[in-house]
Design a protein around this motif. Structure first.
Motif, mmCIF file in Angstrom:
data_model
loop_
_atom_site.group_PDB
_atom_site.id
_atom_site.type_symbol
_atom_site.label_atom_id
_atom_site.label_comp_id
_atom_site.label_asym_id
_atom_site.label_seq_id
_atom_site.Cartn_x
_atom_site.Cartn_y
_atom_site.Cartn_z
ATOM 1 N N PHE A 1 -6.086 6.359 -2.036
ATOM 2 C CA PHE A 1 -5.396 5.225 -2.814
ATOM 3 C C PHE A 1 -4.689 4.260 -1.779
ATOM 4 O O PHE A 1 -4.828 2.880 -2.399
ATOM 5 C CB PHE A 1 -4.424 5.814 -3.772
ATOM 6 C CG PHE A 1 -4.022 4.974 -4.658
ATOM 7 C CD1 PHE A 1 -4.889 4.686 -5.860
ATOM 8 C CD2 PHE A 1 -2.802 4.303 -4.613
ATOM 9 C CE1 PHE A 1 -4.350 3.722 -6.886
ATOM 10 C CE2 PHE A 1 -2.397 3.509 -5.664
ATOM 11 C CZ PHE A 1 -3.082 3.110 -6.823
ATOM 12 N N PHE A 2 -4.416 4.869 -0.592
ATOM 13 C CA PHE A 2 -3.751 3.966 0.040
ATOM 14 C C PHE A 2 -4.996 2.998 0.791
ATOM 15 O O PHE A 2 -4.487 1.642 0.851
ATOM 16 C CB PHE A 2 -3.184 4.569 1.294
ATOM 17 C CG PHE A 2 -2.529 3.827 2.595
ATOM 18 C CD1 PHE A 2 -1.170 3.609 2.359
ATOM 19 C CD2 PHE A 2 -3.229 3.073 3.422
ATOM 20 C CE1 PHE A 2 -0.408 2.647 3.350
ATOM 21 C CE2 PHE A 2 -2.673 2.436 4.586
ATOM 22 C CZ PHE A 2 -1.151 2.160 4.402
ATOM 23 N N SER B 1 0.954 -1.144 0.122
ATOM 24 C CA SER B 1 0.085 -0.019 0.130
ATOM 25 C C SER B 1 0.815 1.076 0.078
ATOM 26 O O SER B 1 0.668 2.362 -0.631
ATOM 27 C CB SER B 1 -1.022 -0.138 1.275
ATOM 28 O OG SER B 1 -1.796 -0.966 1.212
ATOM 29 N N LEU B 2 1.932 1.063 0.681
ATOM 30 C CA LEU B 2 2.705 2.395 0.917
ATOM 31 C C LEU B 2 3.501 2.715 -0.497
ATOM 32 O O LEU B 2 3.359 3.769 -0.792
ATOM 33 C CB LEU B 2 3.771 2.238 2.113
ATOM 34 C CG LEU B 2 4.492 3.698 2.696
ATOM 35 C CD1 LEU B 2 3.147 4.636 3.034
ATOM 36 C CD2 LEU B 2 4.997 3.280 4.093
ATOM 37 N N VAL B 3 4.400 1.683 -0.777
ATOM 38 C CA VAL B 3 5.023 1.840 -1.787
ATOM 39 C C VAL B 3 4.208 2.295 -3.204
ATOM 40 O O VAL B 3 4.376 3.090 -4.152
ATOM 41 C CB VAL B 3 5.717 0.536 -2.330
ATOM 42 C CG1 VAL B 3 6.684 0.837 -3.473
ATOM 43 C CG2 VAL B 3 6.718 0.264 -1.078
ATOM 44 N N MET C 1 1.855 -6.985 -7.053
ATOM 45 C CA MET C 1 0.805 -6.159 -6.437
ATOM 46 C C MET C 1 0.927 -4.606 -6.429
ATOM 47 O O MET C 1 0.055 -3.910 -6.476
ATOM 48 C CB MET C 1 0.705 -6.774 -4.945
ATOM 49 C CG MET C 1 0.382 -8.194 -4.719
ATOM 50 S SD MET C 1 0.332 -8.854 -2.965
ATOM 51 C CE MET C 1 0.487 -10.499 -3.167
ATOM 52 N N ILE C 2 2.127 -4.194 -6.519
ATOM 53 C CA ILE C 2 2.535 -2.903 -6.508
ATOM 54 C C ILE C 2 2.248 -2.201 -7.776
ATOM 55 O O ILE C 2 1.334 -1.347 -8.034
ATOM 56 C CB ILE C 2 3.948 -2.628 -5.959
ATOM 57 C CG1 ILE C 2 3.997 -2.910 -4.349
ATOM 58 C CG2 ILE C 2 4.342 -1.191 -6.108
ATOM 59 C CD1 ILE C 2 5.476 -2.990 -3.808
ATOM 60 N N TRP D 1 -5.017 -1.149 -0.085
ATOM 61 C CA TRP D 1 -4.992 -1.809 1.168
ATOM 62 C C TRP D 1 -6.216 -2.860 0.975
ATOM 63 O O TRP D 1 -6.084 -4.099 1.277
ATOM 64 C CB TRP D 1 -5.165 -1.061 2.468
ATOM 65 C CG TRP D 1 -5.131 -1.796 3.578
ATOM 66 C CD1 TRP D 1 -6.444 -2.661 4.137
ATOM 67 C CD2 TRP D 1 -4.183 -2.189 4.445
ATOM 68 N NE1 TRP D 1 -5.975 -3.203 5.500
ATOM 69 C CE2 TRP D 1 -4.634 -2.861 5.538
ATOM 70 C CE3 TRP D 1 -2.859 -1.740 4.557
ATOM 71 C CZ2 TRP D 1 -3.638 -3.381 6.764
ATOM 72 C CZ3 TRP D 1 -2.191 -2.208 5.535
ATOM 73 C CH2 TRP D 1 -2.553 -2.920 6.690
ATOM 74 N N ASN D 2 -7.514 -2.382 0.454
ATOM 75 C CA ASN D 2 -8.366 -3.299 0.444
ATOM 76 C C ASN D 2 -8.637 -4.062 -1.002
ATOM 77 O O ASN D 2 -9.721 -4.481 -1.485
ATOM 78 C CB ASN D 2 -9.835 -2.758 0.605
ATOM 79 C CG ASN D 2 -9.956 -1.824 1.912
ATOM 80 O OD1 ASN D 2 -9.552 -2.813 2.802
ATOM 81 N ND2 ASN D 2 -10.326 -0.778 2.147
ATOM 82 N N ASP D 3 -7.498 -4.039 -1.988
ATOM 83 C CA ASP D 3 -7.569 -4.684 -3.231
ATOM 84 C C ASP D 3 -7.800 -6.149 -3.202
ATOM 85 O O ASP D 3 -6.343 -6.809 -3.333
ATOM 86 C CB ASP D 3 -6.588 -3.996 -3.977
ATOM 87 C CG ASP D 3 -6.670 -4.325 -5.390
ATOM 88 O OD1 ASP D 3 -7.727 -5.251 -5.910
ATOM 89 O OD2 ASP D 3 -5.610 -4.209 -6.262
ATOM 90 N N TYR D 4 -8.685 -6.735 -2.539
ATOM 91 C CA TYR D 4 -8.667 -8.152 -2.034
ATOM 92 C C TYR D 4 -8.458 -9.078 -3.363
ATOM 93 O O TYR D 4 -7.374 -9.871 -3.341
ATOM 94 C CB TYR D 4 -9.760 -8.551 -1.409
ATOM 95 C CG TYR D 4 -9.945 -9.952 -1.089
ATOM 96 C CD1 TYR D 4 -9.286 -10.885 -0.203
ATOM 97 C CD2 TYR D 4 -10.908 -10.880 -2.072
ATOM 98 C CE1 TYR D 4 -9.553 -12.199 -0.130
ATOM 99 C CE2 TYR D 4 -10.903 -12.082 -1.766
ATOM 100 C CZ TYR D 4 -10.346 -12.849 -0.640
ATOM 101 O OH TYR D 4 -10.364 -14.203 -0.686
ATOM 102 N N LEU D 5 -9.074 -8.736 -4.502
ATOM 103 C CA LEU D 5 -9.109 -9.782 -5.597
ATOM 104 C C LEU D 5 -7.826 -9.872 -6.207
ATOM 105 O O LEU D 5 -7.378 -11.143 -6.777
ATOM 106 C CB LEU D 5 -10.152 -9.397 -6.506
ATOM 107 C CG LEU D 5 -10.248 -10.206 -7.954
ATOM 108 C CD1 LEU D 5 -10.814 -11.617 -7.414
ATOM 109 C CD2 LEU D 5 -11.308 -9.425 -8.911
ATOM 110 N N TRP D 6 -7.099 -8.690 -6.680
ATOM 111 C CA TRP D 6 -5.851 -8.865 -7.081
ATOM 112 C C TRP D 6 -4.804 -9.347 -6.279
ATOM 113 O O TRP D 6 -4.045 -10.096 -6.903
ATOM 114 C CB TRP D 6 -5.304 -7.305 -7.698
ATOM 115 C CG TRP D 6 -4.224 -7.214 -8.310
ATOM 116 C CD1 TRP D 6 -2.991 -6.692 -8.010
ATOM 117 C CD2 TRP D 6 -3.860 -7.983 -9.757
ATOM 118 N NE1 TRP D 6 -1.857 -6.811 -8.938
ATOM 119 C CE2 TRP D 6 -2.370 -7.627 -9.788
ATOM 120 C CE3 TRP D 6 -4.505 -8.697 -10.330
ATOM 121 C CZ2 TRP D 6 -1.812 -8.206 -11.220
ATOM 122 C CZ3 TRP D 6 -4.032 -9.230 -11.752
ATOM 123 C CH2 TRP D 6 -2.815 -8.907 -11.825
#
Length: 280
Positions: free
Chosen positions: A206-207, A83-85, A147-148, A211-216
């Motif tokens: 966006f953070f 999330s941070l990067v 993920m990033i 953070w909540n981008d569960y599917l990907w």
């Protein structure tokens, strides 16, 4: 006399509107209250009917079990890193692109911007398969890189920040150029401080989204070492004989960083959203 009646009517309206706001605030906070209190109950108490609105006992063993039987610290570190990067990278790329679309002149700028922003209308779920194949070909499956960087390739930051750059008078940039400042110096030393509220709002929005981008994260992070807190917490829900209090504790742990981020940046977020509304 009329003034007094008007003032009295206005005071009554303020009291009524404040009551309505308080009621909706309580309704909005109740799910969070229920999540936290349920995490302190036993599993039987969570599903009890009628429910206990306040836990009769405070069972902290649910939290201990989450960290003892699962690599929750590793999951949390992965989530914070991703999330941070991703957010910092998006702010850098998005602010540069937004500044270019707002202040610089180049051929086809408006057409490119329209095409760029049109990508926001395509749901990410539609691109899951081709995006997965690209990430797989690049060897980024089961890694935080997978993920990033796909999250950075979005027009959301450009869309949000361009309005803030548009509100800055062109004369400010022209004066700086007359004083001999380079384009990069103007961007870093003059423009970025002015659009700081917009950057703060973008950071929070966006953070939370990443953070909540569960599917990907579920698709890319298949190995235990690559799981994020959201994916790892969801695996707690797959037992045949579920311990609901245990799962509530895991969900609470996943929600705490979001609460901390919002509380820390609350003032900047509010001012950024307000400024954006005024510019619109």
């Amino acid at each position: 006399m009329l003034k007094r009646k008007g003032k009295l009517k206005g005071d009554k309206f303020d009291v009524f509107s404040n009551i309505i706001v308080i009621i909706f605030a309580i309704m909005s906070l109740f799910p969070l209250y229920w999540l936290i209190t349920s995490s302190l109950k036993t599993s039987a108490a969570v599903v009890k009917m009628p429910p206990d609105w306040f836990p009769k006992t405070f069972n902290l063993s649910n939290y201990a079990d989450v960290f003892e039987h699962n690599p929750a610290f590793k999951w949390a570190l992965n989530s914070i890193t991703v999330s941070l990067v991703a957010t910092i990278a998006l702010i850098i790329v998005g602010s540069l692109a937004a500044y270019a679309f707002s202040k610089l002149e180049f051929k086809g700028k408006n057409i490119i911007f329209i095409i760029f922003i049109s990508s926001l209308m395509i749901p990410k779920e539609v691109m899951i398969v081709p995006l997965y194949r690209i990430v797989d070909d690049m060897g980024m499956i089961n890694s935080l890189h997978g993920m990033i960087w796909p999250n950075v390739a979005t027009a959301f930051g450009v869309f949000l920040l361009k309005g803030f750059f548009d509100s800055i008078p062109d004369s400010l940039r022209e004066s700086a150029k007359m004083d001999g400042a380079s384009e990069l110096r103007i961007f870093v030393r003059i423009m970025l401080p002015i659009v700081k509220p917009g950057i703060a709002a973008l950071f929070i929005l966006f953070f939370v989204d990443v953070w909540n981008d569960y599917l990907w994260q579920l698709v890319v992070g298949q190995e235990e070492s690559a799981k994020t807190l959201m994916v790892g917490t969801a695996t707690l829900m797959q037992d045949l004989n579920p311990n609901f209090a245990y799962k509530m504790a895991g969900a609470t742990i996943a929600a705490i960083p979001m609460l901390v981020v919002f509380l820390v940046f609350q003032r900047s977020f509010t001012s950024g959203i307000t400024a954006g509304a005024e510019k619109g």
